[in-house]
Design an enzyme around this catalytic site. Structure first.
Site, PDB file in Angstrom:
ATOM      1  N   HIS A 378       0.851  -1.282   0.149  1.00 53.54           N
ATOM      2  CA  HIS A 378      -0.089  -0.164   0.055  1.00 53.54           C
ATOM      3  C   HIS A 378       0.863   1.112   0.097  1.00 53.54           C
ATOM      4  O   HIS A 378       1.821   1.467   1.013  1.00 53.54           O
ATOM      5  CB  HIS A 378      -1.053  -0.010   1.212  1.00 53.54           C
ATOM      6  CG  HIS A 378      -2.134   0.983   1.055  1.00 53.54           C
ATOM      7  ND1 HIS A 378      -3.138   0.372   0.699  1.00 53.54           N
ATOM      8  CD2 HIS A 378      -2.168   2.188   1.122  1.00 53.54           C
ATOM      9  CE1 HIS A 378      -3.923   1.482   0.490  1.00 53.54           C
ATOM     10  NE2 HIS A 378      -3.490   2.469   0.876  1.00 53.54           N
ATOM     11  N   ALA A 379       0.619   2.122  -1.120  1.00 56.36           N
ATOM     12  CA  ALA A 379       1.533   3.494  -1.209  1.00 56.36           C
ATOM     13  C   ALA A 379       1.636   4.183  -0.052  1.00 56.36           C
ATOM     14  O   ALA A 379       0.617   4.657   0.725  1.00 56.36           O
ATOM     15  CB  ALA A 379       1.098   4.053  -2.380  1.00 56.36           C
ATOM     16  N   HIS A 408       0.314  12.295  -5.720  1.00 61.69           N
ATOM     17  CA  HIS A 408      -0.292  12.414  -4.334  1.00 61.69           C
ATOM     18  C   HIS A 408       0.758  12.088  -3.258  1.00 61.69           C
ATOM     19  O   HIS A 408       1.007  12.913  -2.274  1.00 61.69           O
ATOM     20  CB  HIS A 408      -1.258  11.156  -4.314  1.00 61.69           C
ATOM     21  CG  HIS A 408      -1.827  10.994  -2.881  1.00 61.69           C
ATOM     22  ND1 HIS A 408      -3.048  11.729  -2.346  1.00 61.69           N
ATOM     23  CD2 HIS A 408      -1.679  10.493  -1.740  1.00 61.69           C
ATOM     24  CE1 HIS A 408      -3.558  11.411  -1.158  1.00 61.69           C
ATOM     25  NE2 HIS A 408      -2.339  10.702  -0.655  1.00 61.69           N
ATOM     26  N   GLU A 409       1.641  10.937  -3.576  1.00 61.64           N
ATOM     27  CA  GLU A 409       2.607  10.683  -2.331  1.00 61.64           C
ATOM     28  C   GLU A 409       3.579  11.745  -2.356  1.00 61.64           C
ATOM     29  O   GLU A 409       4.212  12.207  -1.342  1.00 61.64           O
ATOM     30  CB  GLU A 409       3.369   9.320  -2.873  1.00 61.64           C
ATOM     31  CG  GLU A 409       2.320   8.332  -2.771  1.00 61.64           C
ATOM     32  CD  GLU A 409       1.582   7.906  -1.514  1.00 61.64           C
ATOM     33  OE1 GLU A 409       2.411   8.549  -0.352  1.00 61.64           O
ATOM     34  OE2 GLU A 409       0.673   7.642  -1.491  1.00 61.64           O
ATOM     35  N   HIS A 412       2.888  14.449  -0.023  1.00 58.74           N
ATOM     36  CA  HIS A 412       3.179  14.341   1.392  1.00 58.74           C
ATOM     37  C   HIS A 412       4.796  14.699   1.581  1.00 58.74           C
ATOM     38  O   HIS A 412       4.948  15.261   2.620  1.00 58.74           O
ATOM     39  CB  HIS A 412       2.999  12.783   1.790  1.00 58.74           C
ATOM     40  CG  HIS A 412       1.397  12.516   1.660  1.00 58.74           C
ATOM     41  ND1 HIS A 412       0.441  13.251   2.647  1.00 58.74           N
ATOM     42  CD2 HIS A 412       0.854  11.444   1.240  1.00 58.74           C
ATOM     43  CE1 HIS A 412      -0.732  12.467   2.494  1.00 58.74           C
ATOM     44  NE2 HIS A 412      -0.509  11.270   1.737  1.00 58.74           N
ATOM     45  N   GLU A 436      -3.545  15.004   2.484  1.00 52.47           N
ATOM     46  CA  GLU A 436      -4.017  14.286   1.443  1.00 52.47           C
ATOM     47  C   GLU A 436      -4.096  15.073   0.065  1.00 52.47           C
ATOM     48  O   GLU A 436      -3.953  14.463  -0.785  1.00 52.47           O
ATOM     49  CB  GLU A 436      -5.264  13.608   1.779  1.00 52.47           C
ATOM     50  CG  GLU A 436      -5.010  12.547   3.160  1.00 52.47           C
ATOM     51  CD  GLU A 436      -3.947  11.726   2.920  1.00 52.47           C
ATOM     52  OE1 GLU A 436      -3.529  11.319   1.783  1.00 52.47           O
ATOM     53  OE2 GLU A 436      -3.430  11.261   3.928  1.00 52.47           O
ATOM     54  N   HIS A 538      -7.100   0.278   5.215  1.00 50.76           N
ATOM     55  CA  HIS A 538      -7.441   1.421   6.277  1.00 50.76           C
ATOM     56  C   HIS A 538      -7.919   0.877   7.552  1.00 50.76           C
ATOM     57  O   HIS A 538      -7.821   1.461   8.654  1.00 50.76           O
ATOM     58  CB  HIS A 538      -7.725   2.872   5.847  1.00 50.76           C
ATOM     59  CG  HIS A 538      -7.196   3.276   4.713  1.00 50.76           C
ATOM     60  ND1 HIS A 538      -7.000   2.778   3.356  1.00 50.76           N
ATOM     61  CD2 HIS A 538      -6.380   4.200   4.583  1.00 50.76           C
ATOM     62  CE1 HIS A 538      -6.452   3.658   2.622  1.00 50.76           C
ATOM     63  NE2 HIS A 538      -5.943   4.527   3.508  1.00 50.76           N
ATOM     64  N   TYR A 548      -9.507  11.503   3.722  1.00 52.67           N
ATOM     65  CA  TYR A 548      -9.759  11.470   2.207  1.00 52.67           C
ATOM     66  C   TYR A 548     -10.701  12.320   1.745  1.00 52.67           C
ATOM     67  O   TYR A 548     -10.960  12.974   0.825  1.00 52.67           O
ATOM     68  CB  TYR A 548      -9.539  10.311   1.801  1.00 52.67           C
ATOM     69  CG  TYR A 548      -8.470   9.299   2.256  1.00 52.67           C
ATOM     70  CD1 TYR A 548      -7.197   9.971   1.842  1.00 52.67           C
ATOM     71  CD2 TYR A 548      -8.393   8.361   3.277  1.00 52.67           C
ATOM     72  CE1 TYR A 548      -6.026   9.266   2.408  1.00 52.67           C
ATOM     73  CE2 TYR A 548      -7.135   7.785   3.657  1.00 52.67           C
ATOM     74  CZ  TYR A 548      -6.022   8.220   3.065  1.00 52.67           C
ATOM     75  OH  TYR A 548      -5.119   7.698   3.704  1.00 52.67           O
TER      76      TYR A 548
END
Ligand SMILES: [Zn+2]
Length: 726
Positions: A378-379, A408-409, A412, A436, A538, A548
């Site tokens: 999971h990323a 997206h990552e 972060h 997020e 999750h 999210y």
């Protein structure tokens, strides 16, 4: 999406970092817990947010010297950087190589973290902050006082850590096997199958097998997890674990505000749902799809039906318009996972934001290892709390969906880098939704045909009406389809934590919410022992999900404001902020605040306003909504799912199962009495939906009346479509 998944990286890391506990460094374990428990009891009688602060007048032994407090937070910061870094390393090692040895080390580091949290948390509770002048110190102290899971007695803490590790490991190493012995893992095998197969039986097999394997294996752990999470929350002065999760938003009206956002977006979802349902009916036929019922959950291109863009080919509004998906070109041009992250890095730097450091490229895991290691696929994005080590772990597939996840990552990572000089207590998002949203905001620009064309991934740069609608449809399949899913996951968990959903009803209530919000039904009957929420990352990983929902709503607010700052002219969905230093500055200013100020201040820096609002998202999708209203009107579509108790299963075997007094209801095997109660609940929901629909109809009508700038395409039909639902 990974995101859509939404990669929790940060979340799981933070939760683990901030929550572990085992009392050892204080005078005596027993004494410490005495203090903890007493203080928590006092505070919970007054407020669930103020945790353990007691007035000086009640306890003259409390420290009132602000200089002492400053020294304390500095010491805490110094020590935390070391302890958190060691913990992050152990956690990374485990996540990128799941072995017994790595899990043992991780559990040891958990204990070390807990000792640290408990020692400093207990110490922080010795201060009376009433007369402190410095707001930052007060804010830090308040956060340090929350012991999170370290508040648990030693034995229970150990049990809790073990349960969390067991659940995440069970999920991450699971595979499902065909009768011929071929086994498939979630990433990439089952994910690809769900995305690309259009064979009903194959999709059903993957959907059901994953839940049989993972959901059922997670269930035995879950009640104890709930009990211990609640106990830790109560020891910190919260009503339950859901209350402690919601507290991260510092909004007394959080639940009401979120409901309002959800309601505002519902017309878009209902229209998308009806349109997609008809397309699936066209492909799979009436034996699998009822045009007035919920959609079976395995046909939407995603294991959890949370985002639907993988079935874009089945629903594309104008099949002959120029392409908008970059996957084919990425593969043809030999893109690699690394290239995808470099592209994201390039976009950030084009805005004047920070490039990732050299170490990032060496230490990240951007592809699934092929050396036999088991990993948590999971990323996720990781902050190692030393100001220079930031990493991503993602089993990247070369396609456009993962290009968006890569952004997206990287969002972060950018956030980590922007607030790296703040005290560790403030190295968090303004609220979890902010963290997020950042990368997704950039992805909104990257996904536009104009931008993809500029990096040679699309032959057409867009601009025509048909391509525009296709593009908005593709975006809606991700962004709008995700709204009810991201809303319901924690509606379910909050109610599990507050006890209104009991373990006997875990799965039934999950499906009640899936039906109510998403209009989905299980494709096969669910049985005793099934635990479908456990088959979503999750849930076993204990990562809150409402972030999210928040992230999806506010990313459009950010996008709208940044486009304005970038001087964009024209419809919002065509905006590309690439190279806008002004847009980048706004993001950077907000990210630099970290958690040091309440989130409305960060919101103001980006958007000029202090509230969350769905209006930017509605504005973005306005042309699509107009098109959907016309299209659905043309088919006389009934919005919603008036035949709410239809399931593919009931189409074949409706009514009681002979001989055992049980009935099939919504795909669930239930006692007759339970089913009767369920029918009443659904009737109530149906009436509520009808009323909501009428209200929304009126609102939509008003939106259409006030739309001065958007041309209508196709016939006008007023509100007939909406009035037809249920
Ligand atoms: Zn994320």
């Amino acid at each position: 999406m990974g995101q859509g998944w939404a990669a929790p990286g940060l979340p799981s890391l933070f939760l683990l970092l901030l929550c572990c506990g085992h009392p050892m460094l204080v005078p005596s374990q027993e004494a410490t817990h005495q203090v903890t428990t007493n203080q928590a009891t006092t505070s919970s009688q007054t407020t669930t947010r103020q945790t353990t602060q007691q007035p000086a007048t009640q306890n003259p032994s409390l420290v009132t010297d602000e200089v002492e407090a400053r020294k304390f937070v500095e010491e805490y910061d110094r020590r935390s950087q070391v302890i958190w870094n060691e913990y992050a390393e152990a956690n990374w090692n485990y996540n990128t190589n799941i072995t017994t040895e790595a899990s043992k080390i991780l559990l040891q580091k958990n204990i070390q973290m807990a000792n640290h949290t408990l020692k400093f948390g207990t110490w922080a509770r010795q201060f009376d902050m009433t007369s402190f002048q410095n707001d930052s110190i007060k804010r830090m102290m308040k956060k340090i006082q929350d012991l999170e899971r370290a508040a648990l007695p030693a034995k229970e803490l150990e049990e809790y850590n073990q349960i969390l590790l067991d659940m995440e490991t069970t999920y991450s190493v699971a595979s499902v096997c065909h009768a011929n012995g071929t086994c498939l893992q979630l990433e990439p095998d089952l994910t690809n199958l769900m995305a690309t197969s259009r064979k009903h039986e194959d999709l059903l097999w993957a959907w059901e097998s994953w839940r049989d394997k993972v959901g059922r294996a997670i269930l035995p752990f879950f009640p104890k997890y709930v009990e211990l999470a609640n106990k830790a929350a109560k020891l910190n002065g919260y009503e339950d674990a859901g209350d402690s999760w919601r507290a991260m938003y510092e909004m007394p009206t959080l639940e009401r505000d979120l409901e309002q956002l959800y309601q505002e977006l519902q017309p878009l979802y209902l229209n998308l749902h009806a349109y997609v349902r008809r397309a699936l009916h066209r492909h799979y036929g009436p034996q699998h799809i009822n045009l007035e019922g919920p959609i079976p959950a395995h046909l939407l291109g995603n294991m959890w039906a949370q985002t639907w863009s993988n079935i874009y080919d089945l629903v594309v509004p104008f099949p002959s318009a120029p392409k908008i998906d970059a996957t084919e070109a990425m593969i043809k041009q030999g893109w690699t996972p690394r290239r995808m992250f470099e592209e994201a890095d390039n976009f950030f730097t084009s805005l004047g934001l920070l490039p990732v450091p050299f170490e990032f490229w060496n230490k990240s895991m951007l592809e699934k290892p092929t050396d036999g290691r088991e990993v948590v696929c999971h990323a996720s994005a990781w902050d190692f709390y030393n100001g220079k080590d930031f990493r991503i772990k993602q089993c990247t597939t070369v396609n456009m969906e993962d290009l968006v996840v890569a952004h997206h990552e990287m969002g972060h990572i950018q956030y980590f880098m922007q607030y790296k000089d703040l005290p560790v207590t403030f190295r968090e998002g303004a609220n979890p939704g902010f963290h997020e949203a950042i990368g997704d905001v950039l992805a909104l620009s990257v996904s536009t045909p104009k931008h993809l064309h500029s990096i040679n991934l699309l032959s057409s740069e867009g601009g025509g009406y048909e391509q525009d609608i296709n593009f908005l449809m593709k975006m809606a399949l991700d962004k709008i389809a995700f709204v009810p899913f991201s809303y319901l996951v924690d509606q379910w968990r909050w109610r599990v934590f507050d006890g209104s959903i009991t373990k006997e009803n875990y799965n039934q209530e999950w499906w009640n919410l899936r039906l109510k919000y998403q209009g989905l039904c299980p494709p096969v009957a669910r049985a005793q022992g099934d635990f479908d929420p456990g088959a979503k990352f999750h849930v076993p990983s204990s990562v809150p999900y409402i972030r999210y929902f928040v992230g999806f709503v506010i990313q459009f607010q950010f996008h709208e404001a940044l486009c304005q700052a970038a001087g964009h002219k024209g419809p919002l969905h065509t905006c590309d902020i690439y190279q806008s230093k002004e847009a980048g500055k706004r993001l950077a200013d907000a990210m630099k605040l970290g958690f040091s100020k309440p989130w409305p201040e960060a919101m103001k820096l980006i958007t000029g306003q202090t509230n969350m609002s769905a209006s930017a998202m509605m504005n973005y999708f306005k042309p699509l909504l107009d098109w959907l209203l016309t299209e659905n009107g043309r088919h006389g579509e009934k919005l919603g799912w008036p035949q709410y108790n239809w399931t593919p299963n009931s189409a074949h075997s409706e009514g009681p199962v002979p001989g055992n007094g049980r009935v099939n209801f919504l795909g669930l095997d239930l006692e007759e009495q339970q089913a009767r109660v369920g029918q009443w609940v659904l009737l109530f929901l149906g009436v509520t939906l009808l009323v909501a629909t009428l209200v929304l109809t009126q609102r939509l009508f008003s939106i259409r009346r006030h739309s001065l700038h958007q041309p209508h395409h196709g016939p006008q039909f007023g509100s007939e479509v909406e009035l037809r639902h249920s």
